[in-house]
Design a protein around this motif. Sequence first.
Motif, PDB file in Angstrom:
ATOM      1  N   PHE A 141       0.841  -1.203   0.000  1.00  0.00           N
ATOM      2  CA  PHE A 141       0.000   0.000   0.000  1.00  0.00           C
ATOM      3  C   PHE A 141       0.875   1.251   0.000  1.00  0.00           C
ATOM      4  O   PHE A 141       2.030   1.196   0.424  1.00  0.00           O
ATOM      5  N   PRO A 142       0.349   2.361  -0.491  1.00  0.00           N
ATOM      6  CA  PRO A 142       1.072   3.633  -0.362  1.00  0.00           C
ATOM      7  C   PRO A 142       0.876   4.185   1.041  1.00  0.00           C
ATOM      8  O   PRO A 142      -0.097   3.845   1.713  1.00  0.00           O
ATOM      9  N   GLN A 192       1.213   9.353   7.761  1.00  0.00           N
ATOM     10  CA  GLN A 192       2.433   8.550   7.902  1.00  0.00           C
ATOM     11  C   GLN A 192       3.622   9.295   7.297  1.00  0.00           C
ATOM     12  O   GLN A 192       4.697   9.358   7.892  1.00  0.00           O
ATOM     13  N   GLY A 204      -4.853   1.401  14.447  1.00  0.00           N
ATOM     14  CA  GLY A 204      -5.017   1.135  13.021  1.00  0.00           C
ATOM     15  C   GLY A 204      -4.556   2.262  12.118  1.00  0.00           C
ATOM     16  O   GLY A 204      -4.734   2.199  10.900  1.00  0.00           O
ATOM     17  N   GLY A 237      -1.596   2.976  11.504  1.00  0.00           N
ATOM     18  CA  GLY A 237      -0.389   2.533  10.802  1.00  0.00           C
ATOM     19  C   GLY A 237       0.906   3.056  11.409  1.00  0.00           C
ATOM     20  O   GLY A 237       1.819   3.468  10.691  1.00  0.00           O
ATOM     21  N   LYS A 238       1.018   2.991  12.706  1.00  0.00           N
ATOM     22  CA  LYS A 238       2.221   3.497  13.362  1.00  0.00           C
ATOM     23  C   LYS A 238       3.425   2.585  13.155  1.00  0.00           C
ATOM     24  O   LYS A 238       4.565   3.038  13.143  1.00  0.00           O
ATOM     25  N   THR A 239       3.114   1.267  12.984  1.00  0.00           N
ATOM     26  CA  THR A 239       4.214   0.308  12.899  1.00  0.00           C
ATOM     27  C   THR A 239       5.155   0.625  11.737  1.00  0.00           C
ATOM     28  O   THR A 239       6.375   0.587  11.878  1.00  0.00           O
TER      29      THR A 239
HETATM   30  P1  ADP Z   1      -1.388   0.864  14.728  1.00  0.00           P
HETATM   31  O1  ADP Z   1      -1.206   2.331  14.499  1.00  0.00           O
HETATM   32  O2  ADP Z   1      -2.626   0.540  15.458  1.00  0.00           O
HETATM   33  O3  ADP Z   1      -0.160   0.247  15.324  1.00  0.00           O
HETATM   34  P2  ADP Z   1      -0.692  -0.812  12.532  1.00  0.00           P
HETATM   35  O4  ADP Z   1       0.646  -0.247  12.263  1.00  0.00           O
HETATM   36  O5  ADP Z   1      -0.766  -2.098  13.242  1.00  0.00           O
HETATM   37  O6  ADP Z   1      -1.581   0.261  13.285  1.00  0.00           O
HETATM   38  O7  ADP Z   1      -1.471  -0.882  11.169  1.00  0.00           O
HETATM   39  C1  ADP Z   1      -2.764  -1.409  11.084  1.00  0.00           C
HETATM   40  C2  ADP Z   1      -2.979  -2.104   9.768  1.00  0.00           C
HETATM   41  O8  ADP Z   1      -3.007  -1.146   8.717  1.00  0.00           O
HETATM   42  C3  ADP Z   1      -1.895  -3.080   9.428  1.00  0.00           C
HETATM   43  O9  ADP Z   1      -2.496  -4.209   8.885  1.00  0.00           O
HETATM   44  C4  ADP Z   1      -1.074  -2.357   8.394  1.00  0.00           C
HETATM   45  O10 ADP Z   1      -0.425  -3.234   7.509  1.00  0.00           O
HETATM   46  C5  ADP Z   1      -2.095  -1.517   7.686  1.00  0.00           C
HETATM   47  N1  ADP Z   1      -1.570  -0.283   7.097  1.00  0.00           N
HETATM   48  C6  ADP Z   1      -0.626   0.511   7.614  1.00  0.00           C
HETATM   49  N2  ADP Z   1      -0.411   1.584   6.814  1.00  0.00           N
HETATM   50  C7  ADP Z   1      -1.262   1.472   5.773  1.00  0.00           C
HETATM   51  C8  ADP Z   1      -1.515   2.262   4.601  1.00  0.00           C
HETATM   52  N3  ADP Z   1      -0.857   3.390   4.378  1.00  0.00           N
HETATM   53  N4  ADP Z   1      -2.463   1.823   3.754  1.00  0.00           N
HETATM   54  C9  ADP Z   1      -3.136   0.686   3.984  1.00  0.00           C
HETATM   55  N5  ADP Z   1      -2.939  -0.114   5.056  1.00  0.00           N
HETATM   56  C10 ADP Z   1      -2.010   0.277   5.955  1.00  0.00           C
END
Ligand code: ADP
Length: 702
Positions: A268-269, A274, A300, A302-304
Motif C-alpha cells: 500500500f502507499p 504517515q 489502526g 499505521g504506526k508500525t
Molecule cells: P497501529 O497504528 O494501530 O499500530 P498498525 O501499524 O498495526 O496500526 O497498522 C494497522 C494495519 O493497517 C496493518 O495491517 C497495516 O499493515 C495496515 N496499514 C498501515 N499503513 C497502511 C496504509 N498506508 N495503507 C493501507 N494499510 C495500511
Amino acid sequence: MRPTRLDRLFADATTLPGIGPKLVKVLAEFTGDKLIDLLFHLPSNLIDRQYRPSLSEVEDGRIATFEVEVMKHEVPPNQGRRRNLPYRILCGNETGYLSLVFFRARGDWLGKAMPEGAKRMVSGRVERFREQLQIVHPDHMLPQAEFDKLPIVEPVYPLTAGLSAKVLMKAIQVALPELPALPEWQEAEWVKQQGWADWQGAVQAVHRPENMAALDPQNAARARLAYDELLAHQLVLALVRRDRKKQQGRSYKTADEMQNRLLGLLPFPLTGSQENAIADIRADMAEPMRMLRLLQGDVGSGKTVVAVMAMLQAVANGAQAALMAPTEILARQHAETLGPWLDELGINWQVMTARNKGKLRQESLDALAAGDVKIAIGTHALFQDDVAFKDLGLAVVDEQHRFGVQQRMALSNKGNNDEGGGVDVLVMTATPIPRTLTLTAYGDMDVSRMPDKPPGRKPVDTRVISMDRYEEVAQSLGNAIKDGARVYWVCPLVSESELVDLAAAEDRAKALHAVYGDTVGIVHGQMKPAEKDAVMARFASGEISILVATTVIEVGVNVPEATVMVIEHAERFGLAQLHQLRGRVGRGLDKSSCVLLYRGPLGETAKARLSIMRETEDGFKIAEEDLRLRGAGEVLGTRQSGLPAFRLADLETHADLLPAVHDDVKLLLERDPLLKSPRGEALRVLLYLFRRDEAIRFLQSG
Ligand code: ADP
Ligand code: MG
C-alpha cells in the motif's frame, strides 16, 4: 541548595505538637512527613461551629457549641466488666442541662479535663435521649481561652487509619502561622487580574475555610495553589526538554535507499499522516541532538510502518534499534509483521522477551552486545540491567500509556554507544489525548499526530444495547460465526479482585459454550503468556470463533477476520478504552459490528458517552468529547497516562488553567532563560517548594 527561608516548611512533622514517632510513620505513607506535606493536604469538608444556641432552644441533630459549667460526673458501676454502660458528665448553664456521654471512657482523664465546677466550652452533635439533651463524645471540651484558638469553621481533612481528625487539624493550625512569606513567582499582573492572594495568604485561606464555597476547587485560594503546582510541573518539563535539545545526539544521515526498498515491499502507499510523521522523525534524527518524539495515532492508523522507517534510518547508519512492546503477544506480533520485511532487506533481527531464558537468552545477549543483531523486538526484558547493546541508536516504545515518565527516561539512558551521543527515543501511543492535555502529559516531548487512517476501512456498525437483551445478542452470534466471522466478547474489570472478574468472564464463557460448544475460548490475565498465545493463535486460525476476554485483551492484537466486538458493561469503560477495543474489528474486508452492552439505568452522562461511540470512530474526537463530559482527571487517569499525581491541582477542574501555564512558561524562558531575574529567582524557590529542584541543575551550565 534549598533556600533557608524554606527550612521550616521542610522540617519534620514531629516538630509539631501531637505528632510523635509513631504518627509520623503514618503521615509518611499518607501525606508525607514534612510540614509542607501537611500544608498541601487540603480539607475536603468543614464543620461550622458558629451555631451557639441556648440549651433550651437548640435543634436536635445539629453541631452546636455551648458554654457550660461542669456539675457532676456519673461514673458507671463495675467499669471493668460492664463496659457498655457509658460514663456521663452532667453540665449546665442558666438555659438548661446537657449530658456529655462517653463509652469506654478513661475516667481519670475525664476527671482532670473536666473538674466539677469548671467552666468549659463544649462542642459536638446534639441529640435528645429520653427527653434529655446530650452529646456523645464531644468534639471539644476546652476552657474558653483554648477554645478561642480554634477556628470557628473547622476544616475536615481526609484521614487514614491511625490519624485522628483532631491531631491533624491541630498540627496544621499550629504550622500555619509559621508559614514564611515567599517572593511572588507568578506574574504580578496575572495574579492581580485573577484576584488571587499571594502564596502565604492562599495556603492560610485553604486551611481556614469560611463556608462550603471555600472548598470548591475553583475558589481563588485553591485555584492559585493549583496554578503554582502546574507551573512548577510545566517549568520542569520545559527545562528537561530544553536540556535534552542541548544534549548531543547522533546525526543520522537520511537512509533513502533502504527506506525506499521497504516502501517497495509494502502492498500500500503511505497515508499523508504517515508521510508527515516519517518526515518529522527523519529531520529529528538528522539533527545532532537527541530525539524524544511522541507519535500519537489512533488504533489502526499505521504506526508500525513509521517505526520501521525510523529504525531503518538508524540501522543504515550502522547503529542498532530496539522496538519495545508492553506485552509478549504484541512483541511477537510485531516480529511476525516486521520479520519478513527485515529478512527481505537483509537486516539481522531478533525477538527478546522474558521467555528467552538460559542458553537462548545468553545467545541473544551476546548477539546484541556484539552488534550482530541490528534490530531487537521485545518487551521490558529488553531494558533489563544485564542487556547491553553494542551501539543502540534508537529506541521505539509502543503503546506508551503503559509506561511512565520515569521509564521513558530510563530507556533513553540505555545508550552506551561509542559516539557519546544519547539514544533517540520514539514513543508511540494509541491513546488519543486531547490537544489541550498533550502538553501536560508530554511537555518534554515533541509530538507528531496522525489524524488520518489508511483508506478502505469499513465503518464499524456500533450499537448500544441493554443487557436485558443478552439472549438476543448471544443468539445473533450464531449467524455471524456460521459465515466464518470471529467474535471478541470482552468482560470488564469490575471488582477490585481480579479473581472475581475472572469468575464473571468464566461464567460468560460457560454460557456461550453451552450454546456454541468448543468454538468458544477464553483469555485472561491469570494465564501464562504461553497459554495466552496459544489461545490467541487458535482464534487467529479460526479454530476458536468466539473469544471471551477480560480487559487484558491485548490492545494491539491484529486478527483481520474478527468482525464482531461485544463489550459487556460498556458503561464502565473509559471511552478511550472502548475505542481501542472497537479498533480490534473493522480491520479486514468484511463489514464489522460492535455491540456495547450496558446495564441500566444509565445516567445522562453515561448515555451521552455511549452515544458518542455510536456517532464517530475518530479517536481524537472521542477523546475531546470524553474530556468535555467527564473531565481531564478521568480521561487521563494517572495510572494510564504516566502523568504525575498532582496534590493541589485537579486536572478535572483546573484544566482551564493549563493554556495560561503553558504560555507563561514559554514566555518566561524566552525572556529569562536562566531564571536570573527577580521572578526567575522566585521560581527557583517554587521548584524547591514542590520538590522539583532536580531541574535546577539544568540552569547551571547556561
Ligand atoms: P497501529 O497504528 O494501530 O499500530 P498498525 O501499524 O498495526 O496500526 O497498522 C494497522 C494495519 O493497517 C496493518 O495491517 C497495516 O499493515 C495496515 N496499514 C498501515 N499503513 C497502511 C496504509 N498506508 N495503507 C493501507 N494499510 C495500511
Ligand atoms: Mg500498533
